[in-house]
Design a protein around this motif. Structure first.
Motif, short mmCIF file in Angstrom:
data_model
loop_
_atom_site.label_atom_id
_atom_site.label_comp_id
_atom_site.label_asym_id
_atom_site.label_seq_id
_atom_site.Cartn_x
_atom_site.Cartn_y
_atom_site.Cartn_z
N LEU A 26 -12.90 4.73 -4.61
CA LEU A 26 -13.22 5.02 -3.19
C LEU A 26 -11.06 5.03 -3.33
O LEU A 26 -10.17 5.79 -3.12
CB LEU A 26 -13.14 4.55 -1.85
CG LEU A 26 -14.87 4.70 -1.99
CD1 LEU A 26 -15.68 3.57 -0.52
CD2 LEU A 26 -14.69 5.75 -0.63
N MET A 27 -11.14 3.87 -4.23
CA MET A 27 -9.75 4.13 -3.51
C MET A 27 -9.25 4.89 -4.34
O MET A 27 -7.47 5.19 -4.20
CB MET A 27 -9.41 2.31 -5.17
CG MET A 27 -8.11 2.25 -5.27
SD MET A 27 -7.55 0.47 -6.33
CE MET A 27 -8.24 1.42 -7.92
N LEU A 28 -9.57 5.73 -6.32
CA LEU A 28 -8.34 6.69 -6.70
C LEU A 28 -9.03 7.65 -5.80
O LEU A 28 -8.07 8.45 -5.65
CB LEU A 28 -9.82 6.97 -7.88
CG LEU A 28 -9.75 6.06 -9.19
CD1 LEU A 28 -10.48 6.85 -10.57
CD2 LEU A 28 -8.28 5.61 -9.71
N PHE A 29 -9.61 7.88 -5.03
CA PHE A 29 -9.59 8.81 -3.80
C PHE A 29 -8.26 8.90 -2.49
O PHE A 29 -7.65 9.89 -3.02
CB PHE A 29 -11.01 9.14 -3.13
CG PHE A 29 -11.99 10.17 -3.51
CD1 PHE A 29 -11.73 11.50 -3.97
CD2 PHE A 29 -13.29 9.29 -4.12
CE1 PHE A 29 -13.04 12.08 -4.61
CE2 PHE A 29 -14.21 10.05 -5.36
CZ PHE A 29 -14.07 10.99 -4.86
N GLY A 30 -8.92 7.64 -2.39
CA GLY A 30 -7.47 7.26 -1.13
C GLY A 30 -5.61 6.96 -2.34
O GLY A 30 -4.76 7.79 -1.96
N LEU A 31 -5.21 7.27 -3.43
CA LEU A 31 -4.46 7.32 -4.33
C LEU A 31 -4.40 8.91 -4.87
O LEU A 31 -3.65 9.34 -4.55
CB LEU A 31 -4.47 6.43 -5.33
CG LEU A 31 -4.46 4.87 -5.81
CD1 LEU A 31 -4.78 4.30 -6.90
CD2 LEU A 31 -3.30 4.74 -4.92
N HIS A 33 -3.99 10.69 -1.92
CA HIS A 33 -2.95 11.88 -1.39
C HIS A 33 -2.20 10.91 -0.78
O HIS A 33 -0.77 10.85 -0.05
CB HIS A 33 -4.71 11.26 -0.10
CG HIS A 33 -5.56 12.07 0.17
ND1 HIS A 33 -5.66 13.55 0.14
CD2 HIS A 33 -6.72 11.94 -0.19
CE1 HIS A 33 -7.05 13.66 -0.21
NE2 HIS A 33 -7.65 12.54 -0.08
N LEU A 34 -1.33 9.84 -1.61
CA LEU A 34 -0.09 8.76 -1.93
C LEU A 34 0.98 9.76 -2.41
O LEU A 34 0.83 10.15 -3.71
CB LEU A 34 -0.28 7.56 -2.32
CG LEU A 34 -1.89 7.02 -0.79
CD1 LEU A 34 -1.41 4.89 -1.55
CD2 LEU A 34 -0.73 6.95 0.00
N SER A 35 1.40 8.92 -2.47
CA SER A 35 3.10 9.78 -3.55
C SER A 35 2.78 8.52 -4.49
O SER A 35 2.72 7.30 -4.43
CB SER A 35 4.41 9.60 -3.00
OG SER A 35 4.69 8.35 -2.16
N ALA A 36 3.67 8.62 -5.37
CA ALA A 36 4.13 7.81 -6.56
C ALA A 36 4.09 6.48 -6.18
O ALA A 36 3.73 5.62 -6.50
CB ALA A 36 4.72 8.71 -8.11
N VAL A 37 5.39 6.55 -5.45
CA VAL A 37 6.04 5.38 -4.77
C VAL A 37 4.92 4.54 -4.22
O VAL A 37 5.25 3.33 -4.18
CB VAL A 37 7.43 5.39 -4.05
CG1 VAL A 37 8.09 4.71 -3.40
CG2 VAL A 37 8.54 6.56 -5.50
N ALA A 38 4.36 5.31 -3.07
CA ALA A 38 3.56 4.38 -1.64
C ALA A 38 2.79 3.37 -2.60
O ALA A 38 2.00 2.23 -2.30
CB ALA A 38 3.82 5.88 -1.02
N GLY A 39 2.14 4.57 -3.71
CA GLY A 39 0.88 4.66 -4.63
C GLY A 39 0.92 2.52 -5.61
O GLY A 39 0.27 1.78 -5.39
N SER A 40 2.00 3.18 -5.97
CA SER A 40 2.72 1.40 -6.88
C SER A 40 2.98 0.79 -5.96
O SER A 40 2.95 -0.49 -6.31
CB SER A 40 3.62 2.45 -7.46
OG SER A 40 4.34 1.23 -7.88
N LEU A 41 3.68 1.20 -5.12
CA LEU A 41 3.71 -0.48 -4.27
C LEU A 41 2.43 -0.86 -3.32
O LEU A 41 2.23 -2.21 -3.21
CB LEU A 41 4.44 0.33 -2.94
CG LEU A 41 4.89 -0.88 -1.82
CD1 LEU A 41 5.76 -1.85 -2.83
CD2 LEU A 41 5.99 -0.53 -0.95
#
Length: 82
Positions: A26-31, A33-41
């Motif tokens: 589920l975390m991978l599915f959520g990631l 839909h995020l930008s790289a900056v938001a996902g990294s943070l």
């Protein structure tokens, strides 16, 4: 005795399934839909957020040195100096 043994293994299996299999999927599915900056943070702050949930909601004990470490890790990771 048998019911207690069965219940222990059932709960252990649930923890492994939800925490070790379903959670990362589920975390991978959520990631996705995020930008790289938001996902990294979010990934960098996952540890401090998990500790805060454990302390605040589950009433886990954290000594004073652990609290200062938690704050310093969170501020260091969010500032980009990791």
């Amino acid at each position: 005795m048998c019911a207690s043994w069965w219940l222990t293994w059932w709960r252990t299996g649930q923890h492994h399934f939800f925490g070790g299999i379903l959670g990362p999927i589920l975390m991978l599915f959520g990631l996705r839909h995020l930008s790289a900056v938001a996902g990294s943070l979010l990934l960098n702050l996952e540890g401090p957020f998990t500790a805060l949930i454990a302390i605040g909601l589950l009433r886990e004990h954290l000594p004073i040195s652990g609290k200062s470490l938690l704050v310093s890790c969170a501020s260091r990771e969010s500032s980009g100096y990791a």
